[in-house]
Design an enzyme around this catalytic site. Structure first.
Site, PDB file in Angstrom:
ATOM      1  N   GLY D  14       0.829  -1.196   0.000  1.00 45.63           N
ATOM      2  CA  GLY D  14       0.000   0.000   0.000  1.00 45.63           C
ATOM      3  C   GLY D  14       0.863   1.244   0.000  1.00 45.63           C
ATOM      4  N   ARG D  75       0.976  -5.312  -6.132  1.00 46.43           N
ATOM      5  CA  ARG D  75       1.189  -6.575  -5.429  1.00 46.43           C
ATOM      6  C   ARG D  75       1.494  -7.625  -6.499  1.00 46.43           C
ATOM      7  NH1 ARG D  75      -0.624  -5.255  -0.153  1.00 46.43           N
ATOM      8  NH2 ARG D  75      -1.964  -3.427  -0.281  1.00 46.43           N
ATOM      9  N   ASP D 106       4.685  -4.365   6.247  1.00 47.06           N
ATOM     10  CA  ASP D 106       5.184  -5.655   6.738  1.00 47.06           C
ATOM     11  C   ASP D 106       5.241  -6.733   5.657  1.00 47.06           C
ATOM     12  OD1 ASP D 106       2.453  -5.789   6.634  1.00 47.06           O
ATOM     13  OD2 ASP D 106       2.182  -6.489   8.698  1.00 47.06           O
ATOM     14  N   SER D 108       5.747  -6.291   2.491  1.00 48.58           N
ATOM     15  CA  SER D 108       6.856  -5.971   1.598  1.00 48.58           C
ATOM     16  C   SER D 108       8.193  -6.322   2.233  1.00 48.58           C
ATOM     17  CB  SER D 108       6.839  -4.476   1.265  1.00 48.58           C
ATOM     18  OG  SER D 108       5.563  -4.114   0.791  1.00 48.58           O
ATOM     19  N   THR D 129       4.328   2.840   5.756  1.00 53.80           N
ATOM     20  CA  THR D 129       2.942   2.391   5.962  1.00 53.80           C
ATOM     21  C   THR D 129       2.226   3.356   6.875  1.00 53.80           C
ATOM     22  OG1 THR D 129       1.562   0.750   7.075  1.00 53.80           O
ATOM     23  CG2 THR D 129       3.847   0.812   7.749  1.00 53.80           C
ATOM     24  N   ASP D 131      -0.157   2.646   8.788  1.00 55.67           N
ATOM     25  CA  ASP D 131      -0.701   1.963   9.970  1.00 55.67           C
ATOM     26  C   ASP D 131       0.211   2.001  11.188  1.00 55.67           C
ATOM     27  OD1 ASP D 131      -2.916   1.307   8.535  1.00 55.67           O
ATOM     28  OD2 ASP D 131      -2.314  -0.747   8.115  1.00 55.67           O
ATOM     29  N   ASP D 133       2.402  -0.093  12.027  1.00 50.39           N
ATOM     30  CA  ASP D 133       2.373  -1.413  12.656  1.00 50.39           C
ATOM     31  C   ASP D 133       3.669  -2.214  12.464  1.00 50.39           C
ATOM     32  OD1 ASP D 133       2.057  -1.811   9.985  1.00 50.39           O
ATOM     33  OD2 ASP D 133       0.381  -3.191  10.137  1.00 50.39           O
ATOM     34  N   ARG D 175      -6.208  -2.447  10.570  1.00 49.25           N
ATOM     35  CA  ARG D 175      -6.821  -3.751  10.808  1.00 49.25           C
ATOM     36  C   ARG D 175      -6.148  -4.467  11.981  1.00 49.25           C
ATOM     37  NH1 ARG D 175      -9.923  -6.203   7.108  1.00 49.25           N
ATOM     38  NH2 ARG D 175      -9.332  -4.561   5.647  1.00 49.25           N
ATOM     39  N   LYS D 215     -24.651  14.181  30.194  1.00 49.15           N
ATOM     40  CA  LYS D 215     -23.951  15.436  30.499  1.00 49.15           C
ATOM     41  C   LYS D 215     -24.258  16.502  29.450  1.00 49.15           C
ATOM     42  CE  LYS D 215     -20.341  13.064  32.960  1.00 49.15           C
ATOM     43  NZ  LYS D 215     -19.519  11.894  32.591  1.00 49.15           N
ATOM     44  N   ILE D 257      -9.055   7.978   1.275  1.00 47.07           N
ATOM     45  CA  ILE D 257      -8.471   9.321   1.446  1.00 47.07           C
ATOM     46  C   ILE D 257      -7.338   9.275   2.458  1.00 47.07           C
ATOM     47  CG2 ILE D 257     -10.559  10.601   0.842  1.00 47.07           C
ATOM     48  CD1 ILE D 257     -10.849  11.311   3.845  1.00 47.07           C
TER      49      ILE D 257
END
Lengths: 326, 326, 326, 326
Positions: D14, D75, D106, D108, D129, D131, D133, D175, D215, D257
């Protein structure tokens, strides 16, 4: 909890994006922990004049995204006198404020240090300044936003610089510290950064620029920290024009747009975590410290260390700029 | 189609956001209609120097969102001489360019007018200037983007102005036309706009500002069109400070950031429609006209009319600013 | 002035950027002209429940740049009944509100029309909707901002679409009117726009996309107006995937981000001018009209005309999209 | 320098904002140090297909500010087979590429690890990335930009949420890692974050939301990491609606986006420093490591550690969100 029931909060000195996120975090963390919270308007001046208001959770609703400071800020000459500070302290007592959170730059924290020393009550500081010139903390509230504001402005100028193939000197803030100019230059792919920490001769600069033009780069951009020594972007441009009249030189001084704007995610998160830590500090009995962040951990930094004028820049980045502008 | 096979395209004068969207539209509409297209770099100077390249659809891929101009721009003294223009025309003939699309401001269109008159071939102009100072068209390519850039900058400054309760003079472009200053003031809720079309006395201005402060407004912002007559924001600030030393006055000159940036939707759509209309004009046998837009309809405006210096501003907006800054 | 002393103002239906600029303009123009002003919260529901507050100039300070509406909005089933409207009218009388300014879309103006007919008092509408689907006005408050929000989102998606060479269907608002999808497609250089005004067969769409890929375009983006008929972006993508499984198709539904955000300069200026015109309308004795803008002139449009569902799109733009995606 | 003359560079998986800044830094640092540089298009697929081009300094001019990746990404199933990787290696040899820099996530880097193990040549990875992660590095290229993109989108949605007083579930990427949802919630002042690391019962969530409404908060926003387990924002909203039909719930899935947009200053600086470090790593004889950053220092992390799925989130932030949404 050391007999502390009410926490006062103020912003002081130049405003910085993220101050509102910090005000929100201090207020809500304090309320959550059972404190009363009072907002003090116009910094130390408001403490002197009694511009003080009880803050509830609604007072800080929907402000995390706002630039500036809802508490306003001001510079107060009166607070710089012993009489002024006594007046301020008496107002604090009248309002039953037991501890103070001060959000601001080095001047504001120096004031806090003196104030706390004279009247012996807890003050916790938060580093709120776009210049990133406070020691003992990796970064300050507002710095990341200002860096992005500079970057976006320089991106715009590069559009026009490339269309015209010109040399631009762009002045950014940072009278005493080159963080904005240096990292701004990296972020925008600028050809050079002129910063207070490193003396730059016009000849060196000209050589660098000539190299750029020789390699037929379509534009050259130099970021310049404001400075009374070099005369800033304007002073530098004058000297380059005098010695190298063949360059088409343009100057832009970014000015006050650098202070404003909605804070970035990093600044909102930093301000939120630091605001929470300020209340924790008071609960833990800390006093006369600034909350700092080092290696992503929140720490307490004595005021005397925080306002020391010796925060080092990353000098490797100078070489990075040079390599990457080939 | 009058024997026209190849259309040349250039951008000239100050760059404006949306020029790339116009280049894309001209190129693809021309290719779609069977023309050959040649891109000319650095405006008229490139026509003189033969900086000319055949354009295919890929040359304009993914440029609609870019500020500046991929064709670059420059000012050419040589083109202002008859010999220079002859040279340019001979290069056009050598490249088999039969018609020219020129994107630029009043100076560029004045040049186009003279060039076309001397050598009798079709030139179509597109109004590309952030100043909106071309007559016969409601708006120009780049104006909406510049207006939004100004607005965003002033929004940032207002953050800090409100935090400090200061008076700001902000200088915007528009030496001959107050569109940016006037509409920028409306869009930002500024307290006043100083524009070339209307003389403003320091006294009037001061009165206005004093009213604002009396009503305890937290900040005042005045937009000032750059001007040699008034001295722009800096000159005005000086005079106000002299007569009213009690004000804390700050000046920001927005400068070159106003020219850059990704064009707004309105500018991209305008540039696209006008670019298409430029090719239509050539197909229809139009020559020596600028494409304009009036009441959302595309029209052809003779160069002589387009460069007339008499485009009226909407004077009602002055009253609007006054009413809304109560 | 027909015995009108107090003007009420409310926002109704879906919120749109620029509503706050309109609230500010109505409030200050009314105050400037000597009226009392009352803000009504939560649209017609607040009129029913008496959520009404006297507005001073400070109530609308520093809101011109904010998205959403400080008056909030809501949908009220009760107001759709005669009893509900009677209750609302009695509250208006109790609050001495003599005239009403309603900012909203077609549903809100239809409600205003009915309300005014039943109780015979002046209502002036302002077209506040991102969809631009009100007749009698060239554009509506919020449309330009939404168009720019869509454009910026699609620009981001194109970054990733081009990196992966994919086909994207992006759904935008506009159930009954294709303005956002059509003009959004022009502004982003999209390959096609699927709008309610024009039926599109999957075959046509596929052909178009295949042409794109054949020409080795690096990505294809199709803007799709939300629709129960076509199933929107998701429904379309399903059908394309079924018939052309070789395409790597992605779907993004922009959703509620389209309503928010700081308004653009055009929307702030439009909202300001229209807000001023709403008060002028009341002064002039107009009633039961919407303020519209045509050819940059402010006009009054009878409610019955404004809510007619027949506003034409510019069909030429369909051809423009086709030509420019070669 | 171990006989390395030519460095190949590719982006994989990605795309993430800042990849172009990294490509620029790798290319220019390598050229500055005397290496030849080859750009490989479409990731590993391009290595297989021989989509390889010699890169000069101009190839990476003016790309630092662009989202996506100029090298494209894809990919490749073929590369996941031993035959595919052999083919790729043979192409590398034919092109005289001695070392590889791979920018990706990860998957890649796992591919890089296997590739390097089989053919025994130096590969250096860069963590690209959104993410965040990847283990062994505090942050990844693209994460800061995605976080800001999410923040800006949520700010827009809050405008409309507050105008309508609604409950919004907003789905963000991540994810396997909740960094975006968790820090996004802090940055936007959201009422809760649903992340894969921490199980959340609908009851807990409902209690939290009810507290908010009790509240009288004007809106509630919950950030939800995409997830097959919880069903993401849509799944969660369904369950809340079922059990608490009185809430007006809305869902927005931010989608693609989040990957695009011009990188932030932090991401450009990170990508630049890491790109430079990748070339340093090759010079130093490092192989099969990812460049990471820890406590602002650049380090080398073995691939095996980098792709371990155990990067801890800051769990204190969960409590912060709870405290600050009072």
């Amino acid at each position: 909890m050391l007999g502390i029931n009410c926490i006062g909060i103020l912003t002081s000195g130049g405003d910085a994006p993220g101050m509102n996120a910090a005000i929100r975090a201090v207020t809500r963390t304090a309320l959550y922990n059972g404190f009363e919270v009072k907002g003090i308007y116009h910094g130390y001046r408001g403490l002197l004049n009694g511009e003080i208001e009880t803050f509830r959770t609604e007072n800080v609703s929907n402000i995390i995204q706002l630039g500036g400071t809802i508490l306003k800020t001001a510079r107060s000459k009166e607070f710089q006198t012993p009489e002024g500070r006594r007046q301020a302290f008496e107002n604090m007592q009248r309002e039953h404020i037991d501890a103070l959170v001060v959000i601001g730059g080095d001047g504001s924290l120096a004031g806090a240090r003196e104030f706390a020393a004279e009247f012996n009550f807890p003050i916790v500081g938060l580093p709120g300044t776009i210049d990133n010139d406070l020691s003992g903390t990796d970064t300050t509230i507002g710095y990341d936003t200002a860096l992005n504001t500079i970057m976006e402005a320089v991106d715009k100028i590069r559009d026009t610089a490339m269309s015209h193939e010109r040399l631009f000197f762009i002045e950014v803030m940072g009278r005493n510290a080159g963080f904005l100019a240096l990292n701004g230059a990296i972020a925008t792919g600028a050809e050079a950064a002129i910063i207070p920490e490193i003396a730059t001769e016009v000849d060196q600069l000209a050589e660098l620029i000539q190299n750029g033009f020789r390699k037929s780069k379509s534009s050259s951009i130099v970021l310049v920290a404001e400075s009374e020594v070099t005369g800033g972007a304007m002073g530098l441009a004058e000297r380059v024009k005098q010695e190298y009249p063949e360059y088409e030189v343009r100057v832009t001084i970014l000015g006050h747009i650098q202070r404003g704007g909605s804070p970035t995610a990093a600044d909102r998160i930093l301000a939120t975590r630091m605001g929470e830590a300020a209340v924790d500090a008071i609960i833990e009995g800390q006093r006369n410290v600034m909350v700092g962040i080092q290696d992503d951990k929140l720490i307490y930094v004595p005021f005397s260390k925080a306002i020391r004028d010796d925060k080092p820049i990353n000098r490797d980045l100078i070489q990075t700029i040079k390599m990457l502008s080939i």
